[in-house]
Design an enzyme around this catalytic site. Structure first.
Site, PDB file in Angstrom:
ATOM      1  N   HIS A  71      25.441  68.689  36.512  1.00  0.00           N
ATOM      2  CA  HIS A  71      25.429  69.446  37.765  1.00  0.00           C
ATOM      3  C   HIS A  71      26.637  69.084  38.619  1.00  0.00           C
ATOM      4  O   HIS A  71      27.062  67.932  38.646  1.00  0.00           O
ATOM      5  CB  HIS A  71      24.131  69.164  38.534  1.00  0.00           C
ATOM      6  CG  HIS A  71      22.951  69.840  37.935  1.00  0.00           C
ATOM      7  ND1 HIS A  71      22.447  71.021  38.419  1.00  0.00           N
ATOM      8  CD2 HIS A  71      22.190  69.536  36.866  1.00  0.00           C
ATOM      9  CE1 HIS A  71      21.430  71.400  37.679  1.00  0.00           C
ATOM     10  NE2 HIS A  71      21.255  70.511  36.719  1.00  0.00           N
ATOM     11  N   SER A  88      25.530  78.506  40.148  1.00  0.00           N
ATOM     12  CA  SER A  88      25.711  77.460  41.158  1.00  0.00           C
ATOM     13  C   SER A  88      26.383  77.996  42.407  1.00  0.00           C
ATOM     14  O   SER A  88      26.015  77.642  43.528  1.00  0.00           O
ATOM     15  CB  SER A  88      26.527  76.290  40.602  1.00  0.00           C
ATOM     16  OG  SER A  88      25.751  75.524  39.727  1.00  0.00           O
ATOM     17  N   VAL A 124      21.145  66.110  43.102  1.00  0.00           N
ATOM     18  CA  VAL A 124      20.687  67.430  42.687  1.00  0.00           C
ATOM     19  C   VAL A 124      19.495  67.816  43.542  1.00  0.00           C
ATOM     20  O   VAL A 124      18.532  67.052  43.680  1.00  0.00           O
ATOM     21  CB  VAL A 124      20.302  67.462  41.189  1.00  0.00           C
ATOM     22  CG1 VAL A 124      19.735  68.830  40.805  1.00  0.00           C
ATOM     23  CG2 VAL A 124      21.508  67.123  40.320  1.00  0.00           C
ATOM     24  N   ILE A 125      19.590  68.998  44.118  1.00  0.00           N
ATOM     25  CA  ILE A 125      18.505  69.554  44.922  1.00  0.00           C
ATOM     26  C   ILE A 125      18.522  71.066  44.685  1.00  0.00           C
ATOM     27  O   ILE A 125      19.582  71.647  44.462  1.00  0.00           O
ATOM     28  CB  ILE A 125      18.669  69.217  46.425  1.00  0.00           C
ATOM     29  CG1 ILE A 125      17.426  69.587  47.228  1.00  0.00           C
ATOM     30  CG2 ILE A 125      19.922  69.850  47.000  1.00  0.00           C
ATOM     31  CD1 ILE A 125      17.412  68.997  48.647  1.00  0.00           C
ATOM     32  N   CYS A 126      17.361  71.668  44.716  1.00  0.00           N
ATOM     33  CA  CYS A 126      17.279  73.112  44.521  1.00  0.00           C
ATOM     34  C   CYS A 126      17.812  73.790  45.782  1.00  0.00           C
ATOM     35  O   CYS A 126      17.095  73.944  46.772  1.00  0.00           O
ATOM     36  CB  CYS A 126      15.839  73.524  44.222  1.00  0.00           C
ATOM     37  SG  CYS A 126      15.659  75.289  43.892  1.00  0.00           S
TER      38      CYS A 126
END
Length: 174
Positions: A71, A88, A124-126
């Protein structure tokens, strides 16, 4: 092929087409799609999501860390260069990361660096389920966690991202 598919169309895809459509539901990790293709037919999008999540859950911690390392940093160098994946880029824009002030950008850059140094993988985060304020607050708070906690949280966020990406390909029929 249209942009969206039904689950029946998904189940009819050959291996190469399946990878082509689902190879980035986990960022840059087409092996996840490759690993679950053989489980067709899928009953619905949740069944496909569960198959991918099960594959990720069965990875050793080093594999999970590898998934997280694929990511990009949020609003990082790749975003500045316009080199993010289409998914992304849209997700970061939806979170408002493209409208950050110079001070917010610097805070995120600094905390991204601290986070990566501490845990060995990016934060990492939504992004589609958060806005820039929550993301900035979240990264600062999550810096206080242990590596094991962040590995678990990061993978759960990957699963959320995966589900939203799947739904953009195969809208929920329920």
């Amino acid at each position: 092929m249209s942009d969206v598919l039904t689950i029946s169309q998904v189940n009819e895809l050959n291996y190469e087409d399946f990878i082509g459509r689902f190879g980035n539901v986990i960022e840059h990790c087409s092996i996840c799609a490759a690993a679950v293709w053989r489980f067709r037919p899928f009953h619905d999008i949740r069944h496909l999501h569960q198959a991918i999540c099960s594959f990720v859950d069965l990875l050793p911690n080093t594999g999970k860390e590898g998934v997280l390392r694929l990511h990009p940093d949020l609003a990082g160098r790749l975003a500045e260069l316009g080199s993010l994946t289409q998914e992304s880029s849209a997700e970061q824009k939806a979170a408002g990361l493209d409208t950050m002030t110079p001070e917010e950008k610097q805070l995120l850059k600094d905390t991204n660096s601290k986070y990566r140094d501490k845990f060995g993988f990016p934060f990492v985060i939504c992004a589609r389920q958060n806005k820039k304020e929550a993301i900035l607050k979240g990264i600062v708070e999550r810096l206080e966690h242990s590596a094991a906690e962040e590995l678990n949280i990061g993978i759960e966020e990957v699963k959320k991202i995966c589900m939203l990406r799947l739904l953009s390909i195969v809208p929920d029929e329920k």
